[in-house]
Scaffold this active site. Structure first.
Site, PDB file in Angstrom:
ATOM      1  N   ASP A  17      -7.904  -0.287   2.243  1.00  0.00           N
ATOM      2  CA  ASP A  17      -7.257  -1.164   1.258  1.00  0.00           C
ATOM      3  C   ASP A  17      -6.178  -1.959   1.985  1.00  0.00           C
ATOM      4  OD1 ASP A  17      -5.521  -2.181  -0.728  1.00  0.00           O
ATOM      5  OD2 ASP A  17      -5.922  -0.487  -2.066  1.00  0.00           O
ATOM      6  N   ILE A  18      -6.237  -3.275   1.883  1.00  0.00           N
ATOM      7  CA  ILE A  18      -5.311  -4.140   2.622  1.00  0.00           C
ATOM      8  C   ILE A  18      -3.857  -3.927   2.181  1.00  0.00           C
ATOM      9  CG2 ILE A  18      -5.436  -6.140   1.070  1.00  0.00           C
ATOM     10  CD1 ILE A  18      -5.805  -6.832   4.679  1.00  0.00           C
ATOM     11  N   ASN A  32      -6.261 -18.196  -3.936  1.00  0.00           N
ATOM     12  CA  ASN A  32      -6.875 -19.343  -4.617  1.00  0.00           C
ATOM     13  C   ASN A  32      -6.044 -20.579  -4.268  1.00  0.00           C
ATOM     14  OD1 ASN A  32      -4.686 -19.421  -6.759  1.00  0.00           O
ATOM     15  ND2 ASN A  32      -5.610 -17.434  -7.202  1.00  0.00           N
ATOM     16  N   GLY A  40      -9.588  -9.771  -7.525  1.00  0.00           N
ATOM     17  CA  GLY A  40     -10.055  -9.275  -6.231  1.00  0.00           C
ATOM     18  C   GLY A  40      -8.901  -8.829  -5.347  1.00  0.00           C
ATOM     19  N   ASP A  42      -6.728 -10.621  -3.881  1.00  0.00           N
ATOM     20  CA  ASP A  42      -5.519 -11.368  -4.248  1.00  0.00           C
ATOM     21  C   ASP A  42      -4.769 -10.650  -5.367  1.00  0.00           C
ATOM     22  OD1 ASP A  42      -3.896 -13.886  -4.232  1.00  0.00           O
ATOM     23  OD2 ASP A  42      -4.733 -14.107  -6.240  1.00  0.00           O
ATOM     24  N   SER A 124     -13.532 -14.636   1.441  1.00  0.00           N
ATOM     25  CA  SER A 124     -14.651 -15.361   0.792  1.00  0.00           C
ATOM     26  C   SER A 124     -15.849 -14.504   0.412  1.00  0.00           C
ATOM     27  CB  SER A 124     -15.158 -16.550   1.635  1.00  0.00           C
ATOM     28  OG  SER A 124     -14.275 -17.644   1.556  1.00  0.00           O
ATOM     29  N   THR A 125     -15.831 -13.204   0.765  1.00  0.00           N
ATOM     30  CA  THR A 125     -17.042 -12.404   0.542  1.00  0.00           C
ATOM     31  C   THR A 125     -17.106 -11.749  -0.843  1.00  0.00           C
ATOM     32  OG1 THR A 125     -16.087 -10.380   1.487  1.00  0.00           O
ATOM     33  CG2 THR A 125     -17.233 -11.869   3.010  1.00  0.00           C
ATOM     34  N   GLY A 126     -16.152 -12.088  -1.716  1.00  0.00           N
ATOM     35  CA  GLY A 126     -16.192 -11.565  -3.087  1.00  0.00           C
ATOM     36  C   GLY A 126     -16.642 -12.666  -4.035  1.00  0.00           C
TER      37      GLY A 126
HETATM   38  P1  ADP Z   1     -12.781 -14.411  -2.313  1.00  0.00           P
HETATM   39  O1  ADP Z   1     -12.412 -15.175  -3.552  1.00  0.00           O
HETATM   40  O2  ADP Z   1     -12.216 -15.013  -1.051  1.00  0.00           O
HETATM   41  O3  ADP Z   1     -14.267 -14.125  -2.247  1.00  0.00           O
HETATM   42  P2  ADP Z   1     -12.287 -11.662  -3.234  1.00  0.00           P
HETATM   43  O4  ADP Z   1     -10.991 -11.027  -3.498  1.00  0.00           O
HETATM   44  O5  ADP Z   1     -13.186 -11.878  -4.422  1.00  0.00           O
HETATM   45  O6  ADP Z   1     -11.985 -13.029  -2.458  1.00  0.00           O
HETATM   46  O7  ADP Z   1     -13.095 -10.802  -2.162  1.00  0.00           O
HETATM   47  C1  ADP Z   1     -12.871 -10.822  -0.787  1.00  0.00           C
HETATM   48  C2  ADP Z   1     -13.172  -9.452  -0.213  1.00  0.00           C
HETATM   49  O8  ADP Z   1     -12.046  -8.599  -0.409  1.00  0.00           O
HETATM   50  C3  ADP Z   1     -14.362  -8.737  -0.860  1.00  0.00           C
HETATM   51  O9  ADP Z   1     -15.199  -8.259   0.168  1.00  0.00           O
HETATM   52  C4  ADP Z   1     -13.713  -7.582  -1.610  1.00  0.00           C
HETATM   53  O10 ADP Z   1     -14.561  -6.444  -1.641  1.00  0.00           O
HETATM   54  C5  ADP Z   1     -12.503  -7.312  -0.770  1.00  0.00           C
HETATM   55  N1  ADP Z   1     -11.386  -6.597  -1.412  1.00  0.00           N
HETATM   56  C6  ADP Z   1     -11.105  -6.463  -2.728  1.00  0.00           C
HETATM   57  N2  ADP Z   1      -9.985  -5.715  -2.890  1.00  0.00           N
HETATM   58  C7  ADP Z   1      -9.549  -5.385  -1.635  1.00  0.00           C
HETATM   59  C8  ADP Z   1      -8.462  -4.612  -1.119  1.00  0.00           C
HETATM   60  N3  ADP Z   1      -7.565  -4.039  -1.920  1.00  0.00           N
HETATM   61  N4  ADP Z   1      -8.347  -4.495   0.244  1.00  0.00           N
HETATM   62  C9  ADP Z   1      -9.230  -5.073   1.076  1.00  0.00           C
HETATM   63  N5  ADP Z   1     -10.284  -5.808   0.643  1.00  0.00           N
HETATM   64  C10 ADP Z   1     -10.443  -5.961  -0.691  1.00  0.00           C
END
Ligand code: ADP
Length: 177
Positions: A17-18, A32, A40, A42, A124-126
């Site tokens: 988790d970031i 965004n 997500g 963010d 971008s992968t979400g």
């Molecule tokens: P984007 O709009 O750039 O696609 P997202 O937040 O939807 O951003 O997803 C980007 C990536 O971050 C996805 O692979 C998602 O699984 C991942 N992600 C979501 N929550 C966390 C977190 N707490 N820590 C790290 N990665 C996360």
């Protein structure tokens, strides 16, 4: 493959988790364009940082795809958040160029500020729909290409939120080495 070392710079791949990387100076956000608290990763970052993060970040927008800006970390355990706007896979073409720009611009900001460590999510992968199998080599190549010229950054950590994404990044790293 979970680690690549060039000189005294280390690229690490972890599943995690970031918002829980207390040993890292700056974390990157998949923001965004308006730099409002969203969903997500963010959403997770803004929840952990508190409302002060959006107050500081929003006036720095809007961002174009590939751009990045820096704010403080507020209640996060990190000093800084670097907000990157990744490409929307179907819309922001060429998406690989914009995705690489996110990583390059974030690392450039770290170099300008003397920041020694950064953690990235898989931008971008979400919601933005970039398949992780395609995003992984683009992200890793952008980082690995920069590593020989880094003066301040010593640790670059990719924090992958799922076991699958971690595996995909690991396989991509193996292919690139
Ligand atoms: P984007 O709009 O750039 O696609 P997202 O937040 O939807 O951003 O997803 C980007 C990536 O971050 C996805 O692979 C998602 O699984 C991942 N992600 C979501 N929550 C966390 C977190 N707490 N820590 C790290 N990665 C996360």
């Amino acid at each position: 493959m979970n680690r690549y070392i060039f000189g005294d710079v280390t690229l690490e791949l972890i599943e995690g988790d970031i918002t829980k990387q207390p040993d890292i100076e700056a974390i990157a956000n998949a923001a965004n364009a308006q730099l409002y608290a969203g969903g997500g990763v963010d959403g997770a970052i803004h929840r952990a940082a508190g409302t002060g993060l959006e107050k500081e970040a929003h006036p720095l927008g809007p961002l174009k795809p590939g751009e990045a800006v820096i704010t403080g970390g507020h209640h996060l355990p990190n000093n800084y958040v670097i907000h990157c706007l990744g490409p929307v896979y179907d819309r922001d073409i060429p998406h690989d160029l914009y995705l690489a720009n996110c990583y390059e611009n974030a690392m450039r900001i770290c170099e300008e500020r003397g920041i020694q460590s950064i953690a990235f999510p898989a931008i971008s992968t979400g919601v933005f729909g970039y398949p992780v199998e395609e995003a992984a080599p683009v992200a890793l190549k952008a980082v690995m290409d920069a590593m020989p010229s880094l003066k301040s950054l010593r640790t670059i950590r990719m924090v992958l939120f799922s076991h699958y994404a971690h595996q995909v990044f690991g396989n991509a790293l193996e292919k690139l080495i």
